[in-house]
Motif scaffolding. Sequence first.
Motif, PDB file in Angstrom:
ATOM      1  N   ALA A  89       0.741  -1.407  -0.041  1.00  0.00           N
ATOM      2  CA  ALA A  89      -0.013   0.105  -0.037  1.00  0.00           C
ATOM      3  C   ALA A  89       0.855   1.183   0.227  1.00  0.00           C
ATOM      4  O   ALA A  89       0.780   2.234  -0.757  1.00  0.00           O
ATOM      5  CB  ALA A  89      -0.797   0.115   1.193  1.00  0.00           C
ATOM      6  N   GLU A  90       2.114   1.205   0.821  1.00  0.00           N
ATOM      7  CA  GLU A  90       2.866   2.236   0.970  1.00  0.00           C
ATOM      8  C   GLU A  90       3.543   2.433  -0.442  1.00  0.00           C
ATOM      9  O   GLU A  90       3.835   3.619  -1.070  1.00  0.00           O
ATOM     10  CB  GLU A  90       3.830   2.199   1.934  1.00  0.00           C
ATOM     11  CG  GLU A  90       3.265   2.202   3.305  1.00  0.00           C
ATOM     12  CD  GLU A  90       4.333   2.109   4.596  1.00  0.00           C
ATOM     13  OE1 GLU A  90       5.266   1.581   4.090  1.00  0.00           O
ATOM     14  OE2 GLU A  90       4.127   2.068   5.726  1.00  0.00           O
ATOM     15  N   ASP A  91       3.777   1.342  -1.201  1.00  0.00           N
ATOM     16  CA  ASP A  91       4.471   1.692  -2.580  1.00  0.00           C
ATOM     17  C   ASP A  91       3.609   2.126  -3.631  1.00  0.00           C
ATOM     18  O   ASP A  91       4.127   2.775  -4.486  1.00  0.00           O
ATOM     19  CB  ASP A  91       4.887  -0.132  -2.915  1.00  0.00           C
ATOM     20  CG  ASP A  91       5.815   0.000  -4.054  1.00  0.00           C
ATOM     21  OD1 ASP A  91       6.858   0.586  -4.111  1.00  0.00           O
ATOM     22  OD2 ASP A  91       5.740  -0.887  -4.893  1.00  0.00           O
ATOM     23  N   LYS A  92       2.317   2.011  -3.550  1.00  0.00           N
ATOM     24  CA  LYS A  92       1.468   2.518  -4.432  1.00  0.00           C
ATOM     25  C   LYS A  92       1.241   4.079  -4.280  1.00  0.00           C
ATOM     26  O   LYS A  92       0.726   4.571  -4.865  1.00  0.00           O
ATOM     27  CB  LYS A  92       0.227   2.073  -4.377  1.00  0.00           C
ATOM     28  CG  LYS A  92       0.085   0.680  -5.013  1.00  0.00           C
ATOM     29  CD  LYS A  92      -1.012  -0.245  -4.831  1.00  0.00           C
ATOM     30  CE  LYS A  92      -1.010  -1.575  -5.164  1.00  0.00           C
ATOM     31  NZ  LYS A  92      -2.136  -2.236  -5.039  1.00  0.00           N
ATOM     32  N   GLN A  93       1.647   4.604  -3.150  1.00  0.00           N
ATOM     33  CA  GLN A  93       1.465   6.034  -2.877  1.00  0.00           C
ATOM     34  C   GLN A  93       2.672   6.830  -3.531  1.00  0.00           C
ATOM     35  O   GLN A  93       3.507   6.659  -3.859  1.00  0.00           O
ATOM     36  CB  GLN A  93       1.655   6.423  -1.451  1.00  0.00           C
ATOM     37  CG  GLN A  93       0.412   5.652  -0.667  1.00  0.00           C
ATOM     38  CD  GLN A  93       0.476   5.993   0.926  1.00  0.00           C
ATOM     39  OE1 GLN A  93       1.339   6.324   1.373  1.00  0.00           O
ATOM     40  NE2 GLN A  93      -0.655   5.514   1.591  1.00  0.00           N
TER      41      GLN A  93
END
Length: 93
Positions: A89-93
Motif C-alpha cells: 500500500a505504501e509502495d502505491k502512494q
Amino acid sequence: MSTPESTGNDAFVKATQDIKTLSKPPTNENKLKLYGLYKQAIFGENTTAQPGMFQLEAKYKWNAWAEHKDKPKETAQKEYIALVEKLLAEDKQ
C-alpha cells in the motif's frame, strides 16, 4: 525442505510472491521483520546456535527470527501478510 506452499496458507504464499513486486526494496528494518516472521512461519522456533559477534549479518537475522519466540506459525503468517500488505500500500502512494 519447508516452503511457503507447505504451510497450506494460500494468502501467505501469495504474500511471499507479492513482496517481490515492490518498486523499491524494503528498508533494512522491514527486511529483518519480514525475515523473522517468514522463518517463524515456516520453521517455527529458532533452535540454531547464535552466530558469533563478528558475523554481523547472520547475527541480525538470527535476532530477527528469535524475536518471534513462542509465536505460533499461524500468527507469524498473519503478521507477515499484514506487513506485506502495508508495504504494498505504501509502495502505491
